[in-house]
Scaffold this active site. Structure first.
Site, PDB file in Angstrom:
ATOM      1  N   LYS A   1      53.490  47.411  45.239  1.00  0.00           N
ATOM      2  CA  LYS A   1      53.017  48.618  44.547  1.00  0.00           C
ATOM      3  C   LYS A   1      53.477  49.862  45.313  1.00  0.00           C
ATOM      4  CE  LYS A   1      48.560  48.049  46.890  1.00  0.00           C
ATOM      5  NZ  LYS A   1      47.205  47.490  46.733  1.00  0.00           N
TER       6      LYS A   1
ATOM      7  N   TYR B   1      54.411  77.616  63.959  1.00  0.00           N
ATOM      8  CA  TYR B   1      53.422  78.377  63.187  1.00  0.00           C
ATOM      9  C   TYR B   1      52.056  78.364  63.868  1.00  0.00           C
ATOM     10  CZ  TYR B   1      56.369  78.635  58.994  1.00  0.00           C
ATOM     11  OH  TYR B   1      57.357  78.902  58.097  1.00  0.00           O
TER      12      TYR B   1
HETATM   13  C1  PLP Z   1      47.119  46.414  47.633  1.00  0.00           C
HETATM   14  C2  PLP Z   1      46.434  45.143  47.399  1.00  0.00           C
HETATM   15  C3  PLP Z   1      46.655  44.044  48.235  1.00  0.00           C
HETATM   16  C4  PLP Z   1      47.495  44.132  49.491  1.00  0.00           C
HETATM   17  O1  PLP Z   1      46.710  44.705  50.518  1.00  0.00           O
HETATM   18  P1  PLP Z   1      47.266  44.852  52.014  1.00  0.00           P
HETATM   19  O2  PLP Z   1      46.106  45.387  52.765  1.00  0.00           O
HETATM   20  O3  PLP Z   1      48.386  45.833  51.958  1.00  0.00           O
HETATM   21  O4  PLP Z   1      47.697  43.519  52.446  1.00  0.00           O
HETATM   22  C5  PLP Z   1      46.059  42.837  47.902  1.00  0.00           C
HETATM   23  N1  PLP Z   1      45.248  42.730  46.813  1.00  0.00           N
HETATM   24  C6  PLP Z   1      45.007  43.789  46.009  1.00  0.00           C
HETATM   25  C7  PLP Z   1      44.103  43.617  44.846  1.00  0.00           C
HETATM   26  C8  PLP Z   1      45.576  45.017  46.270  1.00  0.00           C
HETATM   27  O5  PLP Z   1      45.304  46.057  45.475  1.00  0.00           O
END
Ligand code: PLP
Length: 366
Positions: free
Chosen positions: A35, A256
Site C-alpha cells: 500500500k 531560518y
Molecule cells: C498495513 C497493514 C499491514 C502491514 O503492517 P506492517 O506494520 O507494515 O507490517 C498488515 N495488515 C493490515 C490490515 C494493514 O493495514
C-alpha cells in the site's frame, strides 16, 4: 540538470527481507504489503522486489488495477475492502480478494451479478476499535457471508493494535480465538493475523496467511529493536549531494529562525534535500546524516529544498560530496526517532518530485 536528490531502491534488499519474513512463518501464505505506493518505494519497484511473494496486499483500487494490467496474476488483497459498490464490482472482475469489515460491504457483494465470485477476508475487531466486526457480531457476519453465492471463500482475519509491545498480541489473540470458537463452522476457515511486528515477535500469530509490510522494506516495527538486529536490510537509500559549503565564524546562526548558532568556527555543508522532498521539517539539530559515508549531524532548520549539516567529521567534503539522508549507513528509524515519528511515515512521505531509481545492476535483465 535534475536536482541530485534520489531514492535508490534495492530490489535485492527487498528479496532478502521477504525471505526473512518467510523464514518466520514456514509454509504460510505471505502477502507482501505494498500500500501507499509500496511504502514510498514505488509500486512497480515493490512488485519487482516481491516477485516471490504469494500475493500483494494494498488499499488502493486504482493501484490494484495497474498491477493487474502489468500482468500480476497472483492474488491481490484489498486491506480496507471496498469503499463502494463499484470497487466491489472491480474486485469481482479482476479477482481481488476483499477484506470485509462491515455488513454494508456484504450488501455490496450480495448485489453482484449472479456469475461473479469473490474471495473475502472477514475482519474482526480485536481491540483496535478501528475496522472490523465486533466479536459479538462475528458469527452473524460469517453466517451471512457463507449464505452468499457470490462468496467463494472466507478467511478470518484481525489486525493487532499493540503487536509492537511485549505480549501486545496476547489479549487480542485471545479475543479473536474466543470469538471464532463460538462461531459455528469457523474452525475450518483459514486465518490471517500477523503484521510485521506480530510475525517477528509472536509465533502464535503465524496463521495460514501473514501480512508483513514495514519489515520487507528494511524498517523495524519496534521502538526498541533495530532493523539490523532483526536481520533486515534497508530497501531505500535516500540520498543527495552537497551543493554548497559555508565557513561560518563562531557566534553566527545557521538557517531560518537562527535556531542554531555556531559555538566555534564551523564548516557547514548545504544539502539539496528539504521538507518538500519528504525529509521531516521537525528533525532537530543532531539528527544523523552521512556525508561521503561518514556519520555527522544536521544543524539548523530544515527548509523546503535544502538542509545544512556539520562537516567537522568530514573535513575533506566539498560541493558534490554524496549525502545519505537514510539508508544502509543511517537507518531510517534513527532519523524517525530523532524527529518524533516512525520509519513508516518517512518512507511514505518521500515526495513525488524525488526520482525512485532501482540500484544499478538490480534491474530485471541486468
Ligand atoms: C498495513 C497493514 C499491514 C502491514 O503492517 P506492517 O506494520 O507494515 O507490517 C498488515 N495488515 C493490515 C490490515 C494493514 O493495514
Amino acid at each position: 540538470m535534475p536536482r541530485p536528490v534520489v531514492a535508490t531502491i534495492s530490489l535485492a534488499a527487498m528479496r532478502h527481507n521477504l525471505s526473512v519474513a518467510r523464514a518466520c512463518a514456514p509454509g504460510a501464505f505471505v502477502w507482501a504489503v505494498v500500500k501507499a505506493d509500496g511504502y514510498g518505494h514505488g509500486l512497480a519497484n515493490a512488485r519487482a522486489g516481491f516477485d516471490q511473494a504469494d500475493g500483494l496486499a494494498l488499499v488502493e483500487f486504482d493501484a490494484a488495477g495497474r498491477l493487474r494490467a502489468s500482468g500480476w496474476t497472483r492474488p491481490l488483497l484489498m486491506l480496507d475492502g471496498a469503499f463502494d459498490p463499484a470497487d466491489t464490482a472491480q474486485a469481482a472482475a479482476q479477482q481481488l480478494t476483499l477484506v470485509v469489515h462491515g455488513m454494508h460491504q456484504l450488501d455490496w457483494i450480495a448485489r453482484l451479478p449472479a456469475h461473479r465470485r469473490v474471495d473475502i477476508y472477514l475482519k474482526m475487531n480485536s481491540g483496535m476499535n478501528r475496522l472490523g466486526f465486533p466479536a459479538a457480531a462475528f458469527g452473524a457476519a460469517i453466517g451471512r457471508a457463507r449464505a452468499l453465492p457470490a462468496v467463494r471463500s472466507i478467511t478470518l482475519m484481525t489486525h493487532f493494535a499493540d503487536a509492537d509491545r511485549d505480549h501486545g498480541t496476547d489479549e487480542a489473540l485471545q479475543r479473536f480465538r474466543h470469538a471464532a470458537a463460538g462461531c459455528p463452522g469457523a474452525q475450518s476457515l483459514a486465518r490471517s493475523l500477523a503484521n510485521s511486528a506480530a510475525l517477528l515477535s509472536d509465533p502464535a500469530t503465524r496463521a495460514a496467511a501473514v501480512r508483513p509490510g514495514i519489515m520487507l522494506y528494511g524498517g523495524t516495527p519496534f521502538a526498541h529493536r533495530d532493523a539490523q538486529s532483526l536481520g533486515l536490510r534497508a530497501a531505500m537509500h535516500f540520498g543527495s549531494r552537497l551543493v554548497g559549503v559555508q565557513s561560518v565564524p563562531a557566534g553566527e546562526a545557521i538557517g531560518y529562525g537562527s535556531t542554531f548558532r555556531a559555538a566555534q568556527p564551523m564548516r557547514i555543508g548545504v544539502v539539496a534535500c528539504g521538507y518538500a522532498d519528504g525529509y521531516p521539517r521537525h528533525a532537530p539539530p543532531g539528527t544523523p546524516v552521512a556525508v561521503g559515508g561518514v556519520r555527522t549531524r544536521i544543524v539548523g532548520r530544515v527548509s523546503m529544498d535544502l538542509l545544512t549539516v556539520d562537516l567537522e567529521p568530514v573535513p575533506g567534503a566539498d560541493v558534490g560530496a554524496p549525502v545519505q539522508l537514510w539508508g544502509d549507513v543511517i537507518p531510517v528509524d534513527e532519523v524517525a526517532a530523532a524527529s518524533g515519528t516512525i520509519g513508516y511515515q518517512l518512507m511514505c512521505a518521500v515526495a513525488p518530485r524525488v526520482d525512485r531509481r532501482v540500484r544499478a545492476g538490480e534491474r530485471a535483465g541486468e
